[in-house]
Design a protein around this motif. Structure first.
Motif, mmCIF file in Angstrom:
data_model
loop_
_atom_site.group_PDB
_atom_site.id
_atom_site.type_symbol
_atom_site.label_atom_id
_atom_site.label_comp_id
_atom_site.label_asym_id
_atom_site.label_seq_id
_atom_site.Cartn_x
_atom_site.Cartn_y
_atom_site.Cartn_z
ATOM 1 N N ILE A 72 0.736 -1.338 0.060
ATOM 2 C CA ILE A 72 0.073 0.068 -0.078
ATOM 3 C C ILE A 72 0.650 1.146 -0.012
ATOM 4 C CG2 ILE A 72 -1.791 1.266 1.095
ATOM 5 C CD1 ILE A 72 -2.930 -1.288 2.252
ATOM 6 N N HIS A 73 1.855 1.231 0.939
ATOM 7 C CA HIS A 73 2.852 2.416 0.896
ATOM 8 C C HIS A 73 3.504 2.659 -0.722
ATOM 9 C CE1 HIS A 73 6.255 4.580 3.222
ATOM 10 N NE2 HIS A 73 6.401 4.692 2.125
ATOM 11 N N ILE A 74 3.891 1.388 -1.149
ATOM 12 C CA ILE A 74 4.438 1.430 -2.531
ATOM 13 C C ILE A 74 3.532 2.156 -3.386
ATOM 14 C CG2 ILE A 74 4.967 -0.082 -4.701
ATOM 15 C CD1 ILE A 74 6.123 -2.016 -2.493
ATOM 16 N N PHE A 75 1.935 1.854 -3.658
ATOM 17 C CA PHE A 75 1.165 2.401 -4.429
ATOM 18 C C PHE A 75 0.951 3.841 -3.986
ATOM 19 C CE2 PHE A 75 -0.712 -1.982 -5.020
ATOM 20 C CZ PHE A 75 -0.811 -1.815 -6.428
ATOM 21 N N ALA A 76 1.197 4.040 -3.026
ATOM 22 C CA ALA A 76 0.970 5.794 -2.461
ATOM 23 C C ALA A 76 2.119 6.495 -2.904
ATOM 24 C CB ALA A 76 0.807 5.912 -0.866
ATOM 25 N N CYS A 77 3.219 5.907 -2.986
ATOM 26 C CA CYS A 77 4.452 6.596 -3.853
ATOM 27 C C CYS A 77 4.243 6.774 -5.130
ATOM 28 C CB CYS A 77 5.816 5.821 -3.026
ATOM 29 S SG CYS A 77 6.205 6.326 -1.343
ATOM 30 N N ILE A 78 3.851 5.630 -5.604
ATOM 31 C CA ILE A 78 3.658 5.519 -7.138
ATOM 32 C C ILE A 78 2.869 6.600 -7.649
ATOM 33 C CG2 ILE A 78 2.862 4.221 -9.285
ATOM 34 C CD1 ILE A 78 4.097 1.803 -7.867
ATOM 35 N N ASP A 79 1.684 6.919 -6.856
ATOM 36 C CA ASP A 79 0.650 7.839 -7.370
ATOM 37 C C ASP A 79 1.244 8.907 -7.086
ATOM 38 O OD1 ASP A 79 -2.269 8.230 -8.457
ATOM 39 O OD2 ASP A 79 -2.065 9.364 -6.573
ATOM 40 N N THR A 80 1.759 9.516 -5.775
ATOM 41 C CA THR A 80 2.263 10.779 -5.607
ATOM 42 C C THR A 80 3.281 11.208 -6.144
ATOM 43 O OG1 THR A 80 1.298 10.200 -2.976
ATOM 44 C CG2 THR A 80 3.109 11.786 -3.324
ATOM 45 N N PHE A 81 4.280 10.568 -6.600
ATOM 46 C CA PHE A 81 5.392 10.927 -7.345
ATOM 47 C C PHE A 81 5.528 10.667 -8.849
ATOM 48 C CE2 PHE A 81 6.792 10.240 -2.821
ATOM 49 C CZ PHE A 81 6.928 11.396 -2.401
ATOM 50 N N LYS A 82 4.642 10.127 -9.365
ATOM 51 C CA LYS A 82 4.544 9.788 -10.707
ATOM 52 C C LYS A 82 4.855 10.920 -11.638
ATOM 53 C CE LYS A 82 -0.488 10.363 -11.210
ATOM 54 N NZ LYS A 82 -1.715 9.478 -10.657
ATOM 55 N N VAL B 52 6.030 -2.414 -14.641
ATOM 56 C CA VAL B 52 7.631 -1.994 -13.903
ATOM 57 C C VAL B 52 8.338 -2.054 -15.427
ATOM 58 C CG1 VAL B 52 9.481 -2.541 -12.447
ATOM 59 C CG2 VAL B 52 7.220 -3.138 -11.688
ATOM 60 N N VAL B 53 8.816 -0.845 -15.512
ATOM 61 C CA VAL B 53 9.873 -0.940 -16.934
ATOM 62 C C VAL B 53 11.202 -0.938 -16.337
ATOM 63 C CG1 VAL B 53 10.525 0.934 -18.615
ATOM 64 C CG2 VAL B 53 8.079 0.874 -17.850
ATOM 65 N N ARG B 54 11.778 -1.986 -16.823
ATOM 66 C CA ARG B 54 13.333 -2.296 -16.310
ATOM 67 C C ARG B 54 13.811 -1.080 -16.486
ATOM 68 N NH1 ARG B 54 13.185 -6.540 -13.108
ATOM 69 N NH2 ARG B 54 12.499 -8.294 -14.114
ATOM 70 N N GLY B 55 15.258 -1.265 -15.662
ATOM 71 C CA GLY B 55 16.160 -0.147 -15.554
ATOM 72 C C GLY B 55 15.693 0.998 -14.792
ATOM 73 N N SER B 56 15.813 2.432 -15.458
ATOM 74 C CA SER B 56 15.352 3.461 -14.709
ATOM 75 C C SER B 56 13.842 3.859 -14.969
ATOM 76 C CB SER B 56 16.084 4.456 -14.602
ATOM 77 O OG SER B 56 16.551 4.968 -16.026
ATOM 78 N N GLY B 57 13.209 3.108 -15.666
ATOM 79 C CA GLY B 57 11.600 3.206 -16.110
ATOM 80 C C GLY B 57 10.787 3.528 -15.161
ATOM 81 N N GLY B 58 10.755 2.832 -14.068
ATOM 82 C CA GLY B 58 10.094 3.026 -12.788
ATOM 83 C C GLY B 58 8.547 2.293 -12.974
ATOM 84 N N ALA B 59 7.724 2.417 -11.959
ATOM 85 C CA ALA B 59 6.789 1.623 -11.623
ATOM 86 C C ALA B 59 5.435 2.345 -12.043
ATOM 87 C CB ALA B 59 6.772 1.067 -10.295
ATOM 88 N N PHE B 60 4.407 1.721 -12.585
ATOM 89 C CA PHE B 60 3.139 2.518 -12.756
ATOM 90 C C PHE B 60 2.005 1.626 -12.302
ATOM 91 C CE2 PHE B 60 6.379 3.334 -15.805
ATOM 92 C CZ PHE B 60 6.366 4.640 -15.980
ATOM 93 N N ILE B 61 0.897 2.390 -11.911
ATOM 94 C CA ILE B 61 -0.288 1.556 -11.692
ATOM 95 C C ILE B 61 -1.023 1.162 -12.743
ATOM 96 C CG2 ILE B 61 -2.411 1.518 -10.128
ATOM 97 C CD1 ILE B 61 -0.948 3.775 -8.515
ATOM 98 N N THR B 62 -1.468 0.154 -13.107
ATOM 99 C CA THR B 62 -2.206 -0.208 -14.237
ATOM 100 C C THR B 62 -3.712 -0.245 -14.132
ATOM 101 O OG1 THR B 62 -2.498 -2.395 -13.588
ATOM 102 C CG2 THR B 62 -0.429 -2.271 -14.799
ATOM 103 N N ALA C 223 0.061 -9.793 -10.158
ATOM 104 C CA ALA C 223 -1.530 -9.778 -10.281
ATOM 105 C C ALA C 223 -2.154 -8.695 -11.163
ATOM 106 C CB ALA C 223 -1.663 -9.058 -8.782
ATOM 107 N N GLY C 224 -1.115 -8.166 -11.746
ATOM 108 C CA GLY C 224 -1.888 -7.219 -12.964
ATOM 109 C C GLY C 224 -2.297 -5.791 -12.249
ATOM 110 N N LEU C 225 -1.401 -5.520 -11.133
ATOM 111 C CA LEU C 225 -1.896 -4.246 -10.499
ATOM 112 C C LEU C 225 -0.908 -3.039 -10.742
ATOM 113 C CD1 LEU C 225 -2.887 -5.539 -7.104
ATOM 114 C CD2 LEU C 225 -4.449 -4.967 -9.046
ATOM 115 N N VAL C 226 0.464 -3.487 -11.162
ATOM 116 C CA VAL C 226 1.449 -2.581 -11.474
ATOM 117 C C VAL C 226 2.143 -2.895 -12.832
ATOM 118 C CG1 VAL C 226 1.792 -1.724 -9.209
ATOM 119 C CG2 VAL C 226 3.092 -3.353 -10.160
#
Length: 145
Positions: free
Chosen positions: A11-21, A57-67, A52-55
């Protein structure tokens, strides 16, 4: 029984992804900085969320995204993604109660439906809370502090 920290970390990860995207590439190292957890553990959780199809992740420095939209991801979705639940059962029953003991012989009959009711209630509550709820509250507290 205690749910592992993987659930709250997710949940912390999701909050960070959305907050800092919009401002950062949200990588496992970035998330490790916010959670104070080793990036290897973050990558493992991200892998579970991805499976689970929820995020994504782009390898390297691409980052994570909520799907998915935040209101379509419930705590139950996250729980199922990161917690190891054998055969869909929250409670692990001890393997071999003594069938020669009157308690041991009947303990499953006595407990099984009660444990199922507890699990069903917990799952219903987890399903009623979404990431949208968390993100809205997170944004409120960010503005206050």
């Amino acid at each position: 029984m205690q749910i592992s920290s993987r659930f709250t970390l997710a949940i912390h990860i999701f909050a960070c992804i959305d907050t800092f995207k919009s401002d950062y590439k949200v990588t496992s190292d970035f998330l490790a900085g916010s959670t104070n957890v080793n990036p290897v553990i973050i990558r493992k959780i991200l892998g579970q969320l991805k499976a689970a199809g929820l995020v994504e992740v782009v390898r390297g420095s691409g980052g994570a995204f909520i799907t998915k939209p935040l209101d379509k991801i419930s705590f139950l979705d996250i729980y199922y993604a990161v917690e190891c639940i054998e055969n869909g059962e929250l409670f692990h029953f001890h393997e071999n109660p003594n069938v020669n003991c009157p308690v041991g012989k009947n303990i499953h009959v006595v407990l099984d439906d009660k444990l199922l009711r507890v699990q069903t209630a917990m799952e219903k509550e987890l399903a009623s809370i979404t990431l949208k709820d968390v993100i809205q509250d997170t944004k409120k507290f960010i503005q206050i502090n």
